[in-house]
Design a protein around this motif. Structure first.
Motif, PDB file in Angstrom:
ATOM      1  N   LYS A 160      21.032 -24.152 -13.239  1.00 62.93           N
ATOM      2  CA  LYS A 160      20.415 -23.246 -14.213  1.00 62.93           C
ATOM      3  C   LYS A 160      19.046 -22.795 -13.722  1.00 62.93           C
ATOM      4  CE  LYS A 160      19.123 -22.714 -19.073  1.00 62.93           C
ATOM      5  NZ  LYS A 160      17.923 -21.961 -18.713  1.00 62.93           N
ATOM      6  N   ALA A 163      19.625 -20.415 -10.757  1.00 60.01           N
ATOM      7  CA  ALA A 163      20.177 -19.133 -11.192  1.00 60.01           C
ATOM      8  C   ALA A 163      19.124 -18.293 -11.908  1.00 60.01           C
ATOM      9  CB  ALA A 163      21.385 -19.368 -12.099  1.00 60.01           C
ATOM     10  N   CYS A 186      29.744 -23.316 -14.810  1.00 57.09           N
ATOM     11  CA  CYS A 186      28.906 -22.448 -13.974  1.00 57.09           C
ATOM     12  C   CYS A 186      29.306 -20.991 -14.115  1.00 57.09           C
ATOM     13  CB  CYS A 186      28.994 -22.879 -12.511  1.00 57.09           C
ATOM     14  SG  CYS A 186      28.172 -24.443 -12.156  1.00 57.09           S
ATOM     15  N   PHE A 190      26.292 -19.372 -16.068  1.00 59.37           N
ATOM     16  CA  PHE A 190      25.374 -18.816 -15.070  1.00 59.37           C
ATOM     17  C   PHE A 190      25.961 -17.652 -14.281  1.00 59.37           C
ATOM     18  CE2 PHE A 190      24.798 -23.623 -14.754  1.00 59.37           C
ATOM     19  CZ  PHE A 190      23.977 -23.674 -15.880  1.00 59.37           C
TER      20      PHE A 190
END
Length: 263
Positions: A160, A163, A186, A190
């Protein structure tokens, strides 16, 4: 640092507040001397109080390190160097792919029970370094936890952060320890594709797996740094800061060599 390395580093250093009219007093010691002292500590693994007399007093060096750690200046400096290395390599500043992995290391006695644990898979009592690197092996993010924290649990937090900092990141390679619900998480949270690179059941002996060797090379660099061969830091934030310092040394040398070769 050599003169060539200092020429690379100097324009990338964060500007002190007093030079921007934000108050405060000028620092008593040259930044080059302070940086050399921190690099010496990281590379040779000495104690802060064992800093050689050639450098500024150890408490001034530590105060500089602590200020850069608490204000995230070391990561800012590291990221500027990383951007410069990527540009020299003909890459865009923002990466689109990366590799994630973790490394468990033994912890010294000064590491408290609140930030250390036992990694049953590696049989190590200490801490674990979770890192994400780009395809050049340059650090995109690091998180230090106790060694008993699972890779998938730490990856949710670390990915996180990475990203959010690198919006163009689309693909991350990982080993079999990151399978399961993390792959779907994910992608949904993200917009990251987590590609699992597995070892073939028919393979015997040591085999270099595609992409996985990139992050393993970074761990090898860290273990060649004596301060990082074992975790000696009381706080995980200091441990993370020293990893960033180690990577700045590697990138500074790389940039200095490229400048010398071009000259």
């Amino acid at each position: 640092m050599t003169d060539a390395e200092w020429a690379v580093v100097r324009p990338l250093l964060p500007v002190p507040g007093w030079m921007r009219g934000r108050g405060g007093q000028p620092e008593s010691y040259c930044h080059r001397a302070i940086l050399d002292a921190i690099r010496y500590l990281v590379d040779n693994g000495v104690k802060w109080r064992a800093m050689p007399a050639d450098f500024p007093p150890w408490d001034r060096v530590y105060a500089f390190f602590r200020r850069w750690r608490d204000h995230v200046l070391v990561r800012e400096f590291h990221d500027r160097l990383r951007d410069r290395v990527r540009q020299k390599a003909g890459r865009d500043v923002e990466p689109t792919a990366g590799v994630i992995d973790s490394q468990s290391v033994k912890a010294d006695a000064v590491v408290g029970a609140d930030s250390r644990g036992f990694d049953g898979g590696k049989l190590i009592n200490g801490r674990k370094r979770h890192v994400v690197v780009d395809t050049l092996g340059l650090l995109l993010g690091v998180m230090v936890t106790s060694a008993d924290i699972g890779d998938r649990a730490a990856a949710k937090v670390l990915l996180k952060r990475v990203a959010d900092a690198h919006h163009r990141l689309e693909l991350v390679w990982a080993d079999g320890g990151y399978t399961g619900s993390l792959v779907e998480h994910c992608l949904a949270a993200f917009a990251l594709v987590l590609a699992i690179v597995k070892r073939s059941d028919d393979t015997r002996g040591f085999v270099v797996l595609p992409k996985r060797w990139i992050v393993e090379r970074l761990f090898a660099h860290l273990m060649r740094t004596r301060r990082l061969a074992r975790d000696y830091e009381r706080s995980t934030t200091s441990a993370e800061a020293l990893i960033y310092w180690s990577m700045t040394m590697i990138m500074t040398r790389r940039l200095a060599r490229s400048h010398s070769a071009r000259a």
